[in-house]
Design a protein around this motif. Structure first.
Motif, PDB file in Angstrom:
ATOM      1  N   THR A  42       7.414 -10.296  27.943  1.00  0.00           N
ATOM      2  CA  THR A  42       8.148 -10.907  26.837  1.00  0.00           C
ATOM      3  C   THR A  42       9.345 -10.034  26.454  1.00  0.00           C
ATOM      4  O   THR A  42       9.248  -8.807  26.458  1.00  0.00           O
ATOM      5  CB  THR A  42       7.223 -11.018  25.600  1.00  0.00           C
ATOM      6  N   PHE A  43      10.453 -10.662  26.131  1.00  0.00           N
ATOM      7  CA  PHE A  43      11.621  -9.912  25.676  1.00  0.00           C
ATOM      8  C   PHE A  43      11.620  -9.797  24.150  1.00  0.00           C
ATOM      9  O   PHE A  43      11.260 -10.749  23.451  1.00  0.00           O
ATOM     10  CB  PHE A  43      12.913 -10.585  26.161  1.00  0.00           C
ATOM     11  N   CYS A  44      12.068  -8.643  23.652  1.00  0.00           N
ATOM     12  CA  CYS A  44      12.053  -8.380  22.207  1.00  0.00           C
ATOM     13  C   CYS A  44      12.822  -9.448  21.425  1.00  0.00           C
ATOM     14  O   CYS A  44      12.380  -9.889  20.366  1.00  0.00           O
ATOM     15  CB  CYS A  44      12.687  -7.023  21.903  1.00  0.00           C
ATOM     16  N   ASN A  45      13.967  -9.864  21.955  1.00  0.00           N
ATOM     17  CA  ASN A  45      14.798 -10.806  21.185  1.00  0.00           C
ATOM     18  C   ASN A  45      14.275 -12.243  21.245  1.00  0.00           C
ATOM     19  O   ASN A  45      14.882 -13.141  20.691  1.00  0.00           O
ATOM     20  CB  ASN A  45      16.269 -10.714  21.601  1.00  0.00           C
ATOM     21  N   LYS A  46      13.126 -12.454  21.898  1.00  0.00           N
ATOM     22  CA  LYS A  46      12.483 -13.777  21.879  1.00  0.00           C
ATOM     23  C   LYS A  46      11.320 -13.821  20.894  1.00  0.00           C
ATOM     24  O   LYS A  46      10.635 -14.839  20.784  1.00  0.00           O
ATOM     25  CB  LYS A  46      11.958 -14.140  23.276  1.00  0.00           C
ATOM     26  N   LEU A  47      11.080 -12.718  20.201  1.00  0.00           N
ATOM     27  CA  LEU A  47       9.962 -12.689  19.249  1.00  0.00           C
ATOM     28  C   LEU A  47      10.428 -13.212  17.894  1.00  0.00           C
ATOM     29  O   LEU A  47      11.428 -12.749  17.355  1.00  0.00           O
ATOM     30  CB  LEU A  47       9.450 -11.252  19.074  1.00  0.00           C
ATOM     31  N   ASP A  48       9.678 -14.159  17.341  1.00  0.00           N
ATOM     32  CA  ASP A  48      10.003 -14.596  15.986  1.00  0.00           C
ATOM     33  C   ASP A  48       9.322 -13.652  14.977  1.00  0.00           C
ATOM     34  O   ASP A  48       8.605 -12.727  15.365  1.00  0.00           O
ATOM     35  CB  ASP A  48       9.588 -16.059  15.771  1.00  0.00           C
ATOM     36  N   ALA A  49       9.576 -13.873  13.684  1.00  0.00           N
ATOM     37  CA  ALA A  49       9.065 -12.951  12.652  1.00  0.00           C
ATOM     38  C   ALA A  49       7.542 -12.841  12.703  1.00  0.00           C
ATOM     39  O   ALA A  49       6.987 -11.748  12.523  1.00  0.00           O
ATOM     40  CB  ALA A  49       9.525 -13.407  11.273  1.00  0.00           C
ATOM     41  N   ALA A  50       6.859 -13.962  12.990  1.00  0.00           N
ATOM     42  CA  ALA A  50       5.390 -13.934  13.044  1.00  0.00           C
ATOM     43  C   ALA A  50       4.906 -13.061  14.202  1.00  0.00           C
ATOM     44  O   ALA A  50       3.915 -12.329  14.073  1.00  0.00           O
ATOM     45  CB  ALA A  50       4.842 -15.358  13.181  1.00  0.00           C
ATOM     46  N   ALA A  51       5.617 -13.123  15.327  1.00  0.00           N
ATOM     47  CA  ALA A  51       5.235 -12.302  16.487  1.00  0.00           C
ATOM     48  C   ALA A  51       5.506 -10.820  16.217  1.00  0.00           C
ATOM     49  O   ALA A  51       4.726  -9.956  16.636  1.00  0.00           O
ATOM     50  CB  ALA A  51       5.983 -12.770  17.733  1.00  0.00           C
TER      51      ALA A  51
END
Ligand SMILES: [Zn+2]
Length: 287
Positions: free
Chosen positions: A194-203
């Motif tokens: 997973t890439f960091c900039n694909k994580l939403d606030a919940a992730a």
């Protein structure tokens, strides 16, 4: 490598054994491991000094000596610390990979042994310790009150790399190695690619919570087992080193996958690959 939870235990063991003790002699079996950052020659620079404190910063161990000197050890992949009780009349052969041995007055001998010879032992003035590579630029201390959700959010906000690489970046977080990076991603339910900039606030919330929980649980378990400091307790880990075995949560076979320059262990069911879903988004965003 000894990782943060191992080193919390090592720190306590070393503190009990060596703080307040005087160094009577020092030697090395491998001068390439030593970085003497002071003009005085080794081993004379250490002999006669007292160890005033032992403390861990990230994955480094620091020994504060009297006279304003420090010994700072970066154990990297394979370094380990050992306390050798003196045996009357015995002449013991040094291990070939002896990085540093400190003979101490009225105490066991302290040895740092590094079979892979990747670690480093720095001898420096305390005033110069920030010049020690990596050590001077360590990121958020994960066991300190400074590791807040807000500080973590700031550290990850501008990252465009894979989340596993971010976790293991010592300049961002101090410090996570291969084993606990896998355990944290499993606890957070995140695929290692997973890439960091694909994580939403919940992730990001889940990842932050997983770091605290996984490290705290590991520190408690290693403490409970209370093995000698050279023993690395890893048998309670859920995914690391368990590729080919069933996931303890869902029974799916744990897989190993190449990520960056290391191998990650993960459960394909608990940590689903989500990158494909996002590919079109990122293309739209960058267009
Ligand atoms: Zn699973």
């Amino acid at each position: 490598m000894p990782e943060l939870p191992d080193l919390v235990h090592v720190e306590k063991g070393l503190r009990r054994a060596v703080v307040g003790k005087r160094i009577t002699a020092a030697r090395t079996g491998d001068p390439t491991v030593l970085r003497v950052m002071v003009p005085e020659p080794f081993p004379d620079v250490l002999a006669g000094r007292r160890i005033e404190a032992v403390d861990r910063r990230g994955h480094f161990m620091r020994f504060t000596l009297d006279g304003g000197l420090v010994i700072v050890v970066n154990a990297m992949l394979a370094g380990k610390y050992k306390l050798i009780a003196p045996e009357a009349g015995a002449t013991r052969k040094d291990p070939r990979a002896l990085g540093l041995a400190l003979a101490l007055e009225d105490a066991p001998e302290l040895q740092y042994i590094d079979d892979k010879r990747m670690g480093k032992v720095y001898v420096a003035r305390a005033a110069d310790e920030d010049k020690i590579p990596v050590y001077g630029k360590l990121g958020l201390d994960l066991t300190s009150p400074a590791f807040t959700r807000e500080a973590f959010g700031k550290a990850i906000a501008k990252r465009r790399d894979q989340v596993r690489a971010f976790l293991m970046d010592k300049g961002a977080l101090a410090s996570i190695g291969n084993a606990y990076a896998d355990e944290i991603l499993f606890a957070a339910g995140l695929h290692p690619k997973t890439f960091c900039n694909k994580l939403d606030a919940a992730a990001v919330d889940a990842l932050y919570a997983a770091i605290g929980r996984v490290l705290a649980d590991a520190i408690a378990e290693i403490e409970r087992r209370d093995e000698p400091i050279e023993i690395k307790v890893r048998d309670f880990l859920k995914v690391r080193g368990r590729d080919g075995k069933p996931c303890l949560v869902c029974g799916t076979t744990i897989r190993a996958v190449r990520v960056g320059d290391g191998d990650a262990c993960f459960c394909p069911n608990c940590q689903p690959e989500t990158r494909k879903l996002f590919v079109n988004w990122s293309r739209l965003n960058s267009a």
